[in-house]
Design a protein around this motif. Sequence first.
Motif, PDB file in Angstrom:
ATOM      1  N   PRO A 142       0.861  -1.280  -0.125  1.00 36.69           N
ATOM      2  CA  PRO A 142      -0.111  -0.020  -0.026  1.00 36.69           C
ATOM      3  C   PRO A 142       0.742   1.342   0.271  1.00 36.69           C
ATOM      4  CG  PRO A 142       0.003  -0.895   2.058  1.00 36.69           C
ATOM      5  CD  PRO A 142       0.730  -1.774   1.579  1.00 36.69           C
ATOM      6  N   ALA A 143       2.012   1.200   0.620  1.00 35.13           N
ATOM      7  CA  ALA A 143       2.676   2.497   0.941  1.00 35.13           C
ATOM      8  C   ALA A 143       3.552   2.883  -0.415  1.00 35.13           C
ATOM      9  CB  ALA A 143       3.930   2.434   1.834  1.00 35.13           C
ATOM     10  N   ILE A 144       4.329   2.047  -1.010  1.00 29.00           N
ATOM     11  CA  ILE A 144       4.805   2.346  -2.288  1.00 29.00           C
ATOM     12  C   ILE A 144       4.041   2.219  -3.516  1.00 29.00           C
ATOM     13  CG2 ILE A 144       6.836   2.018  -3.738  1.00 29.00           C
ATOM     14  CD1 ILE A 144       8.318   0.475  -1.144  1.00 29.00           C
ATOM     15  N   CYS A 145       3.592   1.179  -3.737  1.00 33.95           N
ATOM     16  CA  CYS A 145       2.933   0.703  -5.003  1.00 33.95           C
ATOM     17  C   CYS A 145       1.773   1.427  -5.220  1.00 33.95           C
ATOM     18  CB  CYS A 145       2.662  -0.852  -5.029  1.00 33.95           C
ATOM     19  SG  CYS A 145       4.250  -1.648  -5.128  1.00 33.95           S
ATOM     20  N   GLY A 146       0.887   1.287  -3.763  1.00 32.60           N
ATOM     21  CA  GLY A 146      -0.565   2.112  -4.061  1.00 32.60           C
ATOM     22  C   GLY A 146      -0.581   3.428  -3.817  1.00 32.60           C
ATOM     23  N   THR A 147       0.667   4.001  -3.444  1.00 29.25           N
ATOM     24  CA  THR A 147       0.714   5.583  -3.594  1.00 29.25           C
ATOM     25  C   THR A 147       1.094   5.997  -4.897  1.00 29.25           C
ATOM     26  OG1 THR A 147       1.697   5.856  -1.158  1.00 29.25           O
ATOM     27  CG2 THR A 147       2.266   7.474  -2.830  1.00 29.25           C
ATOM     28  N   VAL A 148       2.018   5.035  -5.584  1.00 28.32           N
ATOM     29  CA  VAL A 148       2.564   5.432  -6.971  1.00 28.32           C
ATOM     30  C   VAL A 148       1.426   5.375  -8.037  1.00 28.32           C
ATOM     31  CG1 VAL A 148       4.179   4.776  -8.761  1.00 28.32           C
ATOM     32  CG2 VAL A 148       5.161   5.120  -6.710  1.00 28.32           C
ATOM     33  N   ILE A 149       0.802   4.154  -7.669  1.00 26.83           N
ATOM     34  CA  ILE A 149      -0.335   4.040  -8.709  1.00 26.83           C
ATOM     35  C   ILE A 149      -1.536   4.992  -8.661  1.00 26.83           C
ATOM     36  CG2 ILE A 149      -2.392   2.489  -9.412  1.00 26.83           C
ATOM     37  CD1 ILE A 149      -0.255   0.283  -8.928  1.00 26.83           C
ATOM     38  N   SER A 150      -1.691   5.400  -7.367  1.00 23.63           N
ATOM     39  CA  SER A 150      -2.865   6.411  -7.168  1.00 23.63           C
ATOM     40  C   SER A 150      -2.494   7.750  -7.521  1.00 23.63           C
ATOM     41  CB  SER A 150      -3.297   6.423  -5.469  1.00 23.63           C
ATOM     42  OG  SER A 150      -2.144   6.765  -4.553  1.00 23.63           O
ATOM     43  N   ARG A 151      -1.274   8.363  -7.435  1.00 24.78           N
ATOM     44  CA  ARG A 151      -0.843   9.501  -7.944  1.00 24.78           C
ATOM     45  C   ARG A 151      -0.447   9.591  -9.387  1.00 24.78           C
ATOM     46  NH1 ARG A 151       3.761  12.371  -4.239  1.00 24.78           N
ATOM     47  NH2 ARG A 151       3.362  13.744  -6.006  1.00 24.78           N
ATOM     48  N   PHE A 152       0.023   8.355  -9.980  1.00 25.49           N
ATOM     49  CA  PHE A 152       0.457   8.680 -11.406  1.00 25.49           C
ATOM     50  C   PHE A 152      -0.329   7.431 -12.354  1.00 25.49           C
ATOM     51  CE2 PHE A 152       3.877  10.133  -8.768  1.00 25.49           C
ATOM     52  CZ  PHE A 152       3.854  11.276  -9.132  1.00 25.49           C
ATOM     53  N   GLY A 153      -0.888   6.477 -11.858  1.00 23.27           N
ATOM     54  CA  GLY A 153      -1.528   5.446 -12.586  1.00 23.27           C
ATOM     55  C   GLY A 153      -2.648   5.847 -13.588  1.00 23.27           C
ATOM     56  N   THR A 154      -2.870   5.412 -14.658  1.00 26.55           N
ATOM     57  CA  THR A 154      -3.804   5.547 -15.496  1.00 26.55           C
ATOM     58  C   THR A 154      -5.476   5.146 -14.653  1.00 26.55           C
ATOM     59  OG1 THR A 154      -4.086   3.439 -16.403  1.00 26.55           O
ATOM     60  CG2 THR A 154      -2.471   5.105 -17.452  1.00 26.55           C
ATOM     61  N   ALA A 155      -6.351   5.618 -15.392  1.00 32.66           N
ATOM     62  CA  ALA A 155      -7.636   5.195 -14.704  1.00 32.66           C
ATOM     63  C   ALA A 155      -7.771   3.641 -14.545  1.00 32.66           C
ATOM     64  CB  ALA A 155      -8.890   5.761 -15.517  1.00 32.66           C
ATOM     65  N   ALA A 156      -7.331   2.928 -15.660  1.00 26.95           N
ATOM     66  CA  ALA A 156      -7.397   1.518 -15.749  1.00 26.95           C
ATOM     67  C   ALA A 156      -6.665   0.937 -14.777  1.00 26.95           C
ATOM     68  CB  ALA A 156      -7.093   1.197 -17.035  1.00 26.95           C
ATOM     69  N   GLN A 157      -5.580   1.442 -14.615  1.00 29.68           N
ATOM     70  CA  GLN A 157      -4.561   0.877 -13.522  1.00 29.68           C
ATOM     71  C   GLN A 157      -5.088   1.251 -12.100  1.00 29.68           C
ATOM     72  OE1 GLN A 157      -1.065   2.928 -14.646  1.00 29.68           O
ATOM     73  NE2 GLN A 157      -0.178   1.346 -15.906  1.00 29.68           N
ATOM     74  N   LYS A 158      -5.843   2.136 -11.994  1.00 26.45           N
ATOM     75  CA  LYS A 158      -6.108   2.335 -10.538  1.00 26.45           C
ATOM     76  C   LYS A 158      -7.371   1.533 -10.417  1.00 26.45           C
ATOM     77  CE  LYS A 158      -5.017   7.283 -10.567  1.00 26.45           C
ATOM     78  NZ  LYS A 158      -5.566   8.881 -10.393  1.00 26.45           N
TER      79      LYS A 158
END
Length: 390
Positions: free
Chosen positions: A95-111
Amino acid sequence: MSPVSSATLETEEHRVLRAAVAALGQRYGREYLARIAREGGHPEELWADAAKLGYLGVNLPEEYGGGGGGIAELSIVLEELGAAGSPLLMMVVSPAICGTVISRFGTAAQKQAWLPGLADGSRTMAFGITEPDAGSNSHRITTTARREGSDWILTGRKVFISGVDIADATLIVGRTEDARTGRLKPCLFIVPRDTPGFSRSVIDMELQAAEKQFELVLDEVRLPADALVGDEDAGLLQLFAGLNPERIMTAAFAIGMGRYALAKAVDYAKTRQVWKEPIGAHQALAHPLAQAHIELELARLMMQKAAHLYDSGDDMAAGEAANMAKYAAAEACVRAVDQAVHTLGGNGLTREYGLAALITASRVARIAPVSREMILNFVSHQTLGLPKSY
């Protein structure tokens, strides 16, 4: 509230969260985690309970099932589980690294694909940055990604990657070539566990932990275009969006461990009687324990500052504070564990009291995810403006 577990500069919601997580951790405790590690298993029951109560995704957006909080809240969860003797290392990664990176920079589909699962604990993600020859120098990463049509082809190696065997995917840090300059720049890719060409082997560690460490090989791993997280040109911005939470959470991990060891030592010093008074009455033992408590509290203050800066969007200031927090917490943890073992004497080395294994475990925070020497380099160069020696 005991002085060992007193909270500082926190809201009422934070104090309620801290108390609730502490209660969960105490239901499991160190013996649970030690047994799981001895049996070669994973702390699935604790992970599931923490997820059910909303603790694993407390930092992720509410629209994806998270708690809508930040790293400040997530660090409280990990610290309190650690203080109870049952920290979950994968919280630092998933949740801390991967969740943060995806929530900040991921595409709508990735989120949509990843955040709900990361929030409710049903999916986990590992993080792969460290390489055999790069060490703490992220600029020397040799894992490369090249385009082939609309796909990406990844080639390289990673070491000391936690939890790959249980993770649904690994967020791999690679480097792509800048079309304008020809220079390599960091990029992040989601690599599912069973992707062809993506293999892993366990690293035999002296450290006994539920989360195993792996060496990864990426041999011409073919990924679709949507495996890239964020903007190909964002480079270090996206990378450090994950590394700063990693340092803050490592501080929480270390502070929790230090608090656990200190609490054991304080309880022992109150009751163990060799002469007329309990050994805790003697300043040769009382003062080092008091010093350990002070150092842990100071480290927590810096961790809270770093989390506040990060959650408020000040990435530059958060980077400095996160490094300082990780450094302070690691040093405080090592000294607290050492003093706890020393306070118990021979009992400190027995399995019954569960402190001896922490001698090795406490060193992890000094070494990973970045060595204390590299943090001192960062502070001397970035904060003090001193010239580089490399």
